[in-house]
Design an enzyme around this catalytic site. Structure first.
Site, PDB file in Angstrom:
ATOM      1  N   HIS A  18      55.523  69.519 -54.420  1.00  0.00           N
ATOM      2  CA  HIS A  18      54.242  70.229 -54.398  1.00  0.00           C
ATOM      3  C   HIS A  18      54.296  71.315 -53.327  1.00  0.00           C
ATOM      4  CE1 HIS A  18      52.230  67.403 -57.058  1.00  0.00           C
ATOM      5  NE2 HIS A  18      52.712  66.405 -56.336  1.00  0.00           N
ATOM      6  N   CYS A  37      55.974  67.604 -60.569  1.00  0.00           N
ATOM      7  CA  CYS A  37      55.703  66.180 -60.421  1.00  0.00           C
ATOM      8  C   CYS A  37      55.470  65.528 -61.792  1.00  0.00           C
ATOM      9  CB  CYS A  37      54.540  65.953 -59.460  1.00  0.00           C
ATOM     10  SG  CYS A  37      54.537  64.303 -58.718  1.00  0.00           S
TER      11      CYS A  37
END
Length: 499
Positions: free
Chosen positions: A433, A327
């Site tokens: 994630h 991310c």
């Protein structure tokens, strides 16, 4: 409906893990149980099956209850963006960005929602286990409290107060907390728990007797210090538990680090040690470097640039060091990051590390989605799954190839490329994630590192499968440490302990 609330003398005393343990215990004893935390402040979040965002602590507690995580378990999530500001998420969706003072003044408007949600829980479950936040003794927050004694009053719940003896001063913290409560609030506290004890409990007994006499509240148990392969949602804890392990994984500890639970599955690899890098001096020469997510990517990139960590990363990359960005960490590895609308910061644009040929532009719309797919840039036939939480998108340059082919978003079929990998195949990044939760990609990466070290390959385990067994171990520890008859008396519930 029976309910019980776990409050603490401070943050990180173990409220979340004790709630998870009680949820599993009540489930084992045949009750339909549900966790609940009205307001959670955390940068560790999760995406539900319907694409909504909630705190990770309640996710673990949901699994302990045998439930799929849903946002009614954590209706308010606060994600700090700076020291004084946060993103406010209501029922899984972004509500606003707010200063601490603005949020303090708006809390009252959420009370009807919280009451309504809790009434739904009362109809659906036998027992609700409620988690407080921080300490009920934050008397400056009492007037608008919706998460500690204010919530206990709202739903008429008894309270058990937890203190952490590992840090020292547990008796003072228990006494001080009780002294700062009003008489009405004190009457709700039905028991205390001392958590994280090391040593002989008999030595502790005189102190337990004395504190019971002073606060007029019984002790219902002492829980020993333990380590299990369960995520720690509240704080970025030290990972140095296997110092002599041959595979060294270093994680950049960003000032606004988020979703550091992404690294938890790596803890279960027997020959791996994990450590945080907080300065250029402790960078070392790791086998794998992970740059995790961030709630303020540009500011964190400027920070690691200022303190010399970025230079270490670039030199490590040039030596064929293995780097994985997740991310915000993925965005930092790119050529540049733009924030024209001021989504995260006042800095409009910044040059990236120029290690991956991708560029990022932040947008107002927040992407929250569950995904499934296959690795396409590293090797074939590796399935992955996880979730995305970000407010930007990446564009590929000529030197970057996609890392993943996404085939499912929130249960709908799709086909698009995600993530990136460099030509040397030693640097990669993704928005996903939880990508290490599955065994296949983690095993491939770990065995690549083992090959570099001349170490025998190993099979990795699926993290979720291991987690359920660890929750059972947790329940066994807590059940054997607490007076469960007293717990059921507090709940006013009949069980085998009441016979």
């Amino acid at each position: 409906m029976p309910k019980i609330m776990i409050q603490g003398t401070a943050s990180s005393v173990g409220k979340s893990i004790i709630v998870a343990a009680l949820c599993r215990i009540f489930k084992q004893d045949g009750f339909k149980v549900c966790p609940y935390k009205s307001q959670n402040m955390s940068l560790n979040s999760y995406i539900t099956l319907d694409g909504r965002e909630m705190g990770r602590a309640q996710v673990l507690q949901a699994y302990a209850s045998g439930l799929e995580p849903e946002v009614y378990m954590n209706p308010i999530l606060l994600k700090p963006t700076t020291d004084k500001n946060c993103q406010v998420i209501i029922r899984g969706e972004v509500y606003c960005n707010s200063s601490a003072r603005e949020y303090y003044n708006m809390k009252k408007e959420f009370v009807p929602m919280l009451k309504k949600d809790f009434e739904i829980l009362e109809d659906k479950f036998d027992i609700v286990v409620i988690e407080g936040a921080g300490s009920p003794a934050e008397i400056n927050l009492r007037d608008n409290d919706i998460v500690n004694m204010g919530l206990a009053e709202m739903v008429d719940s008894p309270v058990i107060l937890v203190g952490d003896i590992d840090k020292g001063g547990v008796f003072a913290s228990l006494l001080g907390t009780i002294m700062l409560l009003t008489e009405k609030e004190k009457s709700r506290v039905k028991g205390t728990i001392i958590n994280k004890f090391r040593g002989d409990v008999d030595i502790l007994k005189p102190g337990l007797s004395m504190i019971e006499e002073k606060i007029k509240v019984p002790s219902i148990g002492v829980i020993p210090y333990f380590r299990l392969a369960l995520e720690d949602e509240d704080s970025a804890v030290d990972f140095n538990t296997k110092i002599s392990a041959p595979i060294d994984i270093a994680i950049i500890k960003l000032p606004h680090i988020s979703n550091f639970t992404d690294m938890d599955p790596l803890k279960i690899e027997e020959d791996v040690s994990l450590r945080y890098v907080t300065s250029a001096d402790d960078f070392g020469n790791p086998d794998l470097l992970i740059i995790p997510g961030s709630k303020n990517t540009i500011e964190d990139l400027l920070y690691i640039r200022k303190v010399g960590i970025e230079d270490k990363i670039k030199k490590y990359s040039s030596r064929d060091g293995f780097i994985f960005g997740i991310c915000g960490g993925y965005q930092m590895l790119g050529t540049y990051i733009e924030d024209p609308l001021g989504v995260e910061t006042k800095v409009k644009a910044v040059e990236g590390m120029n290690i991956l040929d991708v560029s990022t532009v932040f947008a107002k719309e927040k992407i929250t989605t569950r995904v499934k797919g296959k690795v396409c840039g590293l090797t074939e036939n590796i399935d992955i799954y996880g979730y995305e939480i970000h407010m930007g998108s990446c564009n590929y340059g000529k030197k970057a190839k996609p890392l993943v082919e996404i085939t499912d978003k929130n249960g709908c079929s799709c086909n698009f490329k995600e993530g990136a990998i460099n030509p040397g195949r030693n640097v990669m990044g993704t928005y996903i994630h939880g990508i290490f939760d599955g065994a296949e990609l983690r095993q491939y990466i770990m065995n690549t590192l083992r090959s570099r070290r001349g170490i025998k390959h190993k099979n990795s385990k699926v993290y979720e499968n291991l987690r359920d067994g660890e929750i059972d171990k947790l329940a066994d520890i807590v059940r054997s440490s607490l007076d469960m008859k007293k717990v059921y008396e507090i709940l006013n519930v009949k069980s085998k302990f009441m016979e």
